[in-house]
Design a protein around this motif. Structure first.
Motif, mmCIF file in Angstrom:
data_model
loop_
_atom_site.group_PDB
_atom_site.id
_atom_site.type_symbol
_atom_site.label_atom_id
_atom_site.label_comp_id
_atom_site.label_asym_id
_atom_site.label_seq_id
_atom_site.Cartn_x
_atom_site.Cartn_y
_atom_site.Cartn_z
ATOM 1 N N ALA A 92 -4.888 -16.151 -2.534
ATOM 2 C CA ALA A 92 -5.418 -15.017 -2.941
ATOM 3 C C ALA A 92 -4.765 -14.096 -4.069
ATOM 4 O O ALA A 92 -3.649 -14.008 -3.818
ATOM 5 N N GLY A 126 -11.246 -8.285 -0.548
ATOM 6 C CA GLY A 126 -11.876 -9.297 0.445
ATOM 7 C C GLY A 126 -11.177 -9.011 1.685
ATOM 8 O O GLY A 126 -11.950 -9.380 2.651
ATOM 9 N N VAL A 127 -9.991 -8.557 1.834
ATOM 10 C CA VAL A 127 -9.364 -8.370 3.197
ATOM 11 C C VAL A 127 -8.936 -7.205 3.424
ATOM 12 O O VAL A 127 -9.267 -6.610 4.616
ATOM 13 N N GLN A 149 -8.287 -10.015 -5.108
ATOM 14 C CA GLN A 149 -9.072 -10.586 -4.044
ATOM 15 C C GLN A 149 -8.510 -10.196 -2.661
ATOM 16 O O GLN A 149 -9.336 -9.971 -1.782
ATOM 17 N N ASP A 153 -3.302 -6.426 9.989
ATOM 18 C CA ASP A 153 -2.482 -7.348 10.649
ATOM 19 C C ASP A 153 -1.867 -8.476 9.509
ATOM 20 O O ASP A 153 -2.285 -8.878 8.624
ATOM 21 N N THR A 154 -0.100 -8.342 9.790
ATOM 22 C CA THR A 154 0.299 -8.946 8.672
ATOM 23 C C THR A 154 0.246 -10.577 8.637
ATOM 24 O O THR A 154 0.112 -11.101 7.262
ATOM 25 N N VAL A 184 -2.883 -11.772 8.905
ATOM 26 C CA VAL A 184 -4.010 -11.978 8.108
ATOM 27 C C VAL A 184 -3.549 -11.692 6.838
ATOM 28 O O VAL A 184 -4.247 -12.706 5.781
ATOM 29 N N GLU A 231 -16.231 -1.745 15.953
ATOM 30 C CA GLU A 231 -16.548 -2.923 16.893
ATOM 31 C C GLU A 231 -16.562 -4.430 16.469
ATOM 32 O O GLU A 231 -16.086 -5.396 17.336
ATOM 33 N N ARG A 232 -16.863 -4.616 15.275
ATOM 34 C CA ARG A 232 -17.005 -5.988 14.560
ATOM 35 C C ARG A 232 -15.592 -6.507 14.182
ATOM 36 O O ARG A 232 -15.328 -7.626 14.397
ATOM 37 N N THR A 233 -14.908 -5.424 13.585
ATOM 38 C CA THR A 233 -13.565 -5.886 12.862
ATOM 39 C C THR A 233 -12.219 -5.586 13.869
ATOM 40 O O THR A 233 -11.342 -6.303 13.534
ATOM 41 N N ALA A 234 -12.521 -5.073 15.102
ATOM 42 C CA ALA A 234 -11.544 -5.092 16.070
ATOM 43 C C ALA A 234 -10.831 -6.535 16.426
ATOM 44 O O ALA A 234 -11.478 -7.364 16.843
ATOM 45 N N ALA A 261 -4.045 -14.740 3.680
ATOM 46 C CA ALA A 261 -4.773 -14.824 2.437
ATOM 47 C C ALA A 261 -3.843 -15.068 1.184
ATOM 48 O O ALA A 261 -4.129 -15.688 0.604
ATOM 49 N N PRO A 311 -12.063 -4.052 3.584
ATOM 50 C CA PRO A 311 -12.979 -4.378 4.654
ATOM 51 C C PRO A 311 -12.181 -4.060 5.965
ATOM 52 O O PRO A 311 -12.846 -3.437 6.989
ATOM 53 N N LEU A 312 -10.962 -4.467 6.136
ATOM 54 C CA LEU A 312 -10.264 -4.141 7.634
ATOM 55 C C LEU A 312 -9.777 -2.913 7.672
ATOM 56 O O LEU A 312 -9.907 -2.326 8.935
#
Lengths: 343, 341
Positions: free
Chosen positions: A246, A254-255, A250, A234-235, A237, A333-336, A241, A258-259
């Motif tokens: 950031a 960091g972003v 980083q 997502d832009t 997000v 499931e967690r990051t959606a 950062a 993981p996504l």
């Protein structure tokens, strides 16, 4: 400088044209079937009609052959080194899995699935049975399956080590993407025998050319999905950062990573499936494993045996797919973004 | 010295923005530029000053360039031309490291769709700015918890953003912006994605927080009621041009052009105009009948004392906090102020 920058496209196109003309001239001068005198072409225009003229022939074949020969003669030691390293890694994995008692290996697979799938009992039991059935189909399949898995694991390891950084580089710069994309297209469309056979010439028969072939065949989806995964973050997000200061590093670790991980895991999953598809083809260059059982069954017209080996490959595919797939799903499931979890 | 100063900023989107600059400088409008060159004018010669401790609301319809403008302040977008001065320093002169440092300490930002990190818990999200500042984990968690409490989300600190409702997610966004303790807060349509009740709730919370913290807030919105409620000053953008800057009352009473007029047409004036704005001062009030008076505080909105006047058929005596008479309001003043222009 300014003029050069402005007319970049024109200069580029002129360059391409120059290369084309140079190719025409060299292929003409190297051709053995050219007319004695170039003037004949201007007096007699029959070469424009009917068949393709024999002298209009790019000697790419000769170039590649001679290039390949010098590569083999002069830089053979490089390939030998690569060969030794890969073979050593392969033996390490293979011997470990073969020497381990088979119930222990099945147990290992079950434990791995259990944790990778986020403790889903159903998937775990299913994968356990699939693993058992590989050996259950024919005792010899157990060892063959391990040999196949070892080749795949090394191949996938190479894919991850090379593919993910390439994907990151592509996501970061459009120019890199423009360079790498056609290479990936080439790797995905060129018939696999075109690199299997040279592989044999460079590395000899056996597992190593199979690993190389697996790599070439399986790495493109991983690169593409890593690139896509990072660019799909997502832009807003990313802006968040940036807004909080950031640094590039980083932001990446960091972003973005993981996504992008669910997509990257999907890439590894695709990579695994394609590597397995390569197994049967690679058996034709003498790679041992489940593939050569299929080949043997077909050569003896023993349909039952070929089918048995085929089913064993499918089972192996299911096991590997479930493990990599379910890991990606638990991450997803967690990051959606913005989806409510049912409680 | 103003806290933030924007001088003659232009932003043009396209392949070769510099080539279009002369044309824009000569006054070509957005449509002409787009038609002739394929470039989009984002901002067209915008200059404004924002004072320390005030809430500056930037308003306009979508596509008017307001989100582009706010992103210039922390250089998420670089201008094509012009300068942006924050606390006396030209932001455009920063190199990469200086810019990162500036973003870490001077400004924080709240986003329209929240911009939360879905893979981090609430407390990790709130602590992100502090993490970037290089603070120790203990301190990060302590400060983050304070801010989570301040926005009323205690007990949710270990949830992931997707487990929270929209309003709660934006509280996390607000807490994250507050946590870095920066002087300047940028809010990009921060409440636009929330439903009306939660929105007015959040506005109140922001006003309460602001009365304590006295930060410089740049707030973007397309909602006039919101801007009148929050803003000390309001700037109105249309097609990349700043058409009017003023206090809420300025904007309503003296709209600069038809665009602003259309904006303020439907506003409930009784809700935003204070008694002191429309009163006649004591010396001009000889013609007002003073036999039947109702006392009204000068900072009260018309809405608050209007029913009383209508029922009792009386006039108003406007007083300040200590009870001194400042002026009078009769039905005539009420009528002029409430009639739509």
């Amino acid at each position: 400088m300014e003029a050069l920058k402005k007319n970049k496209k024109i200069f580029f196109n002129i360059g391409l044209l120059a290369i084309f003309v140079w190719l025409l001239i060299t292929s003409y001068s190297q051709s053995k079937r050219k007319p004695d005198n170039i003037g004949e072409l201007l007096n007699d225009f029959s070469w424009l009609g009917g068949k393709w003229p024999k002298w209009l022939d790019l000697p790419l074949m000769n170039w590649i052959n001679s290039g390949f020969k010098t590569l083999n003669e002069k830089y053979g030691y490089i390939f030998e080194a690569i060969n030794n390293v890969l073979l050593y890694m392969l033996m390490l994995v293979k011997n470990f899995l073969i020497q381990a008692p088979w119930p222990l290996v099945i147990l290992g697979v079950i434990v791995l699935t259990y944790f990778a799938s986020g403790r889903k009992i159903g998937t775990t039991v299913f994968v356990g049975f699939c693993t058992f059935f590989i050996g259950f189909l024919h005792p010899i399949f157990w060892q063959k399956a391990i040999e196949t898995t070892a080749i795949m694991l090394i191949g996938i390891f190479l894919c991850v080590v090379a593919g993910i950084p390439l994907g990151i580089a592509m996501a970061r710069s459009a120019r890199t993407r423009n360079v790498i994309l056609p290479v990936l297209d080439l790797m995905q469309t060129i018939p696999s025998f075109c690199y299997l056979i040279p592989g044999i010439m460079l590395f000899g028969l056996g597992a190593v050319p199979a690993i190389i072939a697996t790599f070439i065949y399986a790495v493109p989806p991983l690169v593409r999905l890593t690139d896509l995964g990072i660019r799909l973050v997502d832009t807003e997000v990313i802006e968040a950062a940036d807004a909080f200061g950031a640094s590039k590093k980083q932001k990446l670790w960091g972003v973005q990573m993981p996504l992008a991980l669910p997509n990257i895991m999907q890439g590894i999953n695709q990579c695994t499936m394609m590597a397995l598809a390569m197994v049967v083809i690679a058996s034709m260059i003498g790679t041992r494993g489940l593939g050569d059982e299929v080949l043997l069954g077909l050569q003896q017209l023993n349909v039952g045996r070929a089918a048995e080996a085929g089913i064993a490959i499918v089972l192996l595919a299911i096991v590997l797919d479930r493990i990599t797939q379910s890991y990606g799903e638990t991450l997803q499931e967690r990051t959606a973004p913005n989806t409510k979890k049912g409680k | 010295m103003s806290k933030i100063e924007i001088n003659n900023v232009y932003k043009i989107f396209g392949n070769n923005p510099q080539s279009v600059m002369p044309m824009v400088r000569e006054g070509a409008n957005k449509e002409e530029v787009l038609e002739q060159t394929g470039h989009t004018v984002g901002l067209d010669n915008v200059s404004l000053k924002i004072e320390e401790g005030e809430t500056f609301v930037c308003m306009g319809l979508s596509g008017s360039g307001k989100s582009t403008l706010i992103r210039h302040l922390n250089r998420l977008i670089d201008p094509t031309d012009g300068e942006i001065i924050v606390e006396g320093t030209n932001v455009m002169s920063f190199n990469k490291e200086q810019l990162i440092d500036f973003r870490r300490h001077k400004m924080s930002m709240v986003f329209q769709r929240f911009g939360l990190f879905p893979h981090k818990t609430v407390i990790q999200n709130v602590g992100y700015g502090l993490e970037m500042q290089g603070k120790q984990l203990e301190e990060i968690n302590k400060t983050a918890m304070e801010k989570i409490e301040a926005v009323g989300l205690s007990g949710f600190e270990n949830q992931f953003p997707n487990q929270l409702s929209g309003g709660m997610q934006q509280r996390v966004g607000l807490a994250r912006a507050l946590a870095t303790d920066s002087d300047i807060m940028l809010m990009d349509e921060a409440f636009s994605a929330l439903d009306p009740l939660i929105r007015s709730d959040m506005q109140k919370q922001l006003l309460d927080l602001q009365s304590e913290l006295k930060k410089t807030i740049v707030f973007i919105t397309h909602d006039l009621d919101e801007s009148l409620r929050l803003g000390d000053h309001i700037g109105i953008l249309n097609a990349g041009k700043l058409v009017q800057v003023g206090t809420p009352v300025d904007i309503i009473m003296n709209p600069a052009d038809d665009y602003v007029k259309a904006f303020v047409k439907d506003v409930n004036r009784a809700k935003v105009i204070k008694a002191k704005i429309i009163m006649k001062s004591t010396k001009d009030s000889d013609d007002i009948d003073k036999t039947n008076l109702i006392k009204v505080n000068e900072d009260q909105f018309i809405e608050e004392f209007l029913p009383q006047i209508v029922c009792s058929n009386s006039n108003c005596e406007v007083v300040d906090k200590s009870g001194n008479v400042k002026g009078y309001i009769s039905n005539k003043e009420l009528q002029t102020s409430l009639t739509k222009s």
